[in-house]
Design a protein around this motif. Structure first.
Motif, PDB file in Angstrom:
ATOM      1  N   CYS A  52      32.190  25.160  41.974  1.00  0.00           N
ATOM      2  CA  CYS A  52      33.631  25.192  42.279  1.00  0.00           C
ATOM      3  C   CYS A  52      33.813  25.044  43.785  1.00  0.00           C
ATOM      4  CB  CYS A  52      34.242  26.498  41.794  1.00  0.00           C
ATOM      5  SG  CYS A  52      35.953  26.701  42.334  1.00  0.00           S
ATOM      6  N   GLU A  53      34.729  24.175  44.174  1.00  0.00           N
ATOM      7  CA  GLU A  53      34.920  23.902  45.606  1.00  0.00           C
ATOM      8  C   GLU A  53      35.489  25.097  46.371  1.00  0.00           C
ATOM      9  OE1 GLU A  53      37.126  20.198  45.719  1.00  0.00           O
ATOM     10  OE2 GLU A  53      35.532  19.229  44.535  1.00  0.00           O
ATOM     11  N   CYS A  60      38.369  28.174  40.576  1.00  0.00           N
ATOM     12  CA  CYS A  60      39.748  27.943  41.003  1.00  0.00           C
ATOM     13  C   CYS A  60      40.542  27.209  39.924  1.00  0.00           C
ATOM     14  CB  CYS A  60      39.766  27.155  42.316  1.00  0.00           C
ATOM     15  SG  CYS A  60      39.336  25.416  42.112  1.00  0.00           S
ATOM     16  N   LEU A  61      39.833  26.519  39.038  1.00  0.00           N
ATOM     17  CA  LEU A  61      40.409  25.747  37.926  1.00  0.00           C
ATOM     18  C   LEU A  61      41.224  24.534  38.386  1.00  0.00           C
ATOM     19  CD1 LEU A  61      41.509  28.680  35.560  1.00  0.00           C
ATOM     20  CD2 LEU A  61      39.380  27.388  35.512  1.00  0.00           C
ATOM     21  N   GLU A  62      41.185  24.245  39.672  1.00  0.00           N
ATOM     22  CA  GLU A  62      41.980  23.126  40.172  1.00  0.00           C
ATOM     23  C   GLU A  62      41.143  22.044  40.844  1.00  0.00           C
ATOM     24  OE1 GLU A  62      44.889  24.987  42.638  1.00  0.00           O
ATOM     25  OE2 GLU A  62      46.069  25.637  40.897  1.00  0.00           O
ATOM     26  N   CYS A  63      39.973  22.395  41.355  1.00  0.00           N
ATOM     27  CA  CYS A  63      39.177  21.396  42.079  1.00  0.00           C
ATOM     28  C   CYS A  63      38.603  20.373  41.097  1.00  0.00           C
ATOM     29  CB  CYS A  63      38.073  22.081  42.873  1.00  0.00           C
ATOM     30  SG  CYS A  63      36.758  22.757  41.850  1.00  0.00           S
ATOM     31  N   CYS A  66      36.040  21.930  38.698  1.00  0.00           N
ATOM     32  CA  CYS A  66      36.602  22.797  37.652  1.00  0.00           C
ATOM     33  C   CYS A  66      37.355  22.009  36.589  1.00  0.00           C
ATOM     34  CB  CYS A  66      37.532  23.835  38.269  1.00  0.00           C
ATOM     35  SG  CYS A  66      36.661  25.143  39.133  1.00  0.00           S
TER      36      CYS A  66
HETATM   37 ZN   LIG Z   1      37.137  24.982  41.372  1.00  0.00          ZN
END
Ligand SMILES: [Zn+2]
Length: 376
Positions: A52-53, A60-63, A66
């Motif tokens: 994960c970034e 983060c569920l957004e990078c 993810c």
């Molecule tokens: Zn992430």
């Protein structure tokens, strides 16, 4: 697939999350514990977290990383498992490229199922060993630059299936860990791994899962009905794999079968009893009889709890009225003795015994135990 998709294993999860936070991750891990305790699931979660970034440990569920939902489609996550030997497979061949098109289809389908549910048990015919070529290609890939800001993670599932040559090759890789790569071995048979390999990994033990977690898994992931999930959870002895296997059986039906068996034994209706026994033996064989006995054991245990401690703690699966009737009718029953008899019968199923006779004798013994008058 995040930490939250790993059932139970809070201790192992917090250990790993803390290591990420403190930048103290080891180069190699060995996750060990019984089949179905979630070793691969935990490996996927760790692999995602280090990619994960945001830097983790939470996703983060957004990078970009993810957003790839299937861990096995992630460019930095490499999965190694036993594969069939290819026809004329030579050293250095692509371990998957050498398979027949039919085998290749099976492998793809199995990996798809694994990617969708880390608790899936991969089943590939003739796949007994982790091949040397699989470890060689791991070595090659680990030398490549990782994608994005993440790191290459190699998950060697069922690592104890490595043959001699594969173990040697892996040992060399573990001795000189390449760059940022992270290697995770998972094994249900740690004692089959070479000591030299084990000693180079940080070991993390996964406990058998509590019944509540297995029940939660069955309801959330397998859409099981509460009552069925409840019974299966008790029978699976801490293993989600065992629970998934049991889903194929009609456990609730088996419980009514067990009640029927007791009823016939107690009323001494021999003909009907013999018929029921034959049916259980013929339809289920050894595994079926063992399952039946476990269900019977569970029901008697519920009767004991209901009688001595009240309804709190019994498996509430819709047959409480039967339990109540039984405890009212046989208030003096030697339930502990009966439970011991069933335990002994379970132990005998694995031996070379005549199953019909085993169940017939058990019925006679249970009748004596359950109709017993307590000595005061
Ligand atoms: Zn992430």
């Amino acid at each position: 697939m995040s930490w939250a998709s790993v059932y139970g294993q809070e201790h192992a999860k917090s250990l790993l999350m803390r290591a990420i936070r403190n930048r103290q991750l080891a180069h190699a891990y060995l996750f060990w514990g019984i089949e179905g305790s979630g070793k691969d699931a935990l490996a996927f979660a760790l692999a995602r977290a280090v990619n994960c970034e945001s830097g983790g440990p939470e996703l983060c569920l957004e990078c970009t990383s993810c957003r790839i939902s299937d861990p096995l489609r992630h460019p930095n996550i490499h999965f190694v498992c036993p594969l069939p030997q290819g026809k004329n497979e030579k050293a250095g061949d692509d371990p998957v490229g050498v398979l027949s098109s039919e085998e290749l289809e099976t492998v793809k389908e199995q990996l798809r199922l694994k990617g969708a549910n880390p608790y899936h048990t991969i089943q590939i015919e003739r796949a007994q060993f982790i091949k040397l070529n699989s470890i060689r290609s791991l070595k090659r890939e680990s030398a490549l630059t990782e994608y994005g800001s993440g790191r290459n993670v190699f998950i060697i599932s069922n690592a104890d299936a490595m043959n001699e040559e594969a173990s040697n090759a892996l040992l060399k890789t573990l001795e000189e860990p390449p760059g940022k790569s992270l290697i995770i071995l998972t094994s249900s048979w740690k004692e089959r791994l070479r000591e030299t390999i084990v000693s180079r990994c940080q070991m993390i033990h996964l406990e058998p899962l509590p019944e509540s977690e297995i029940r939660r898994y069955l309801v959330e992931r397998e859409d099981a009905k509460e009552a069925n999930a409840e019974l299966i959870a008790v029978l699976s002895e801490g293993s989600i794999s065992a629970a998934r296997g049991l889903l194929r059986h009609d456990i609730l039906g088996m419980r009514s079968g067990a009640i029927g068996f007791l009823r016939l034994a107690l009323t001494n209706r021999r003909g009907a009893l013999m018929h029921a026994i034959e049916e259980t033996v013929v339809s289920g064989g050894k595994p079926g009889v063992e399952q039946f006995l476990r269900v019977l054991h569970q029901w008697l245990r519920d009767a004991l709890i209901l009688r001595d401690r009240g309804p709190e703690g019994i498996h509430d699966v819709g047959d409480r009225a039967d339990l109540e009737r039984f405890t009212q009718r046989f208030p003096e029953a030697d339930l502990i003795g009966a439970l011991n008899r069933v335990d002994r019968a379970i132990a005998l199923v694995g031996k070379n015994v005549y199953l019909s006779l085993l169940l017939t004798n058990l019925a006679i013994e249970l009748r004596a135990d359950l109709t017993a008058q307590r000595r005061s």
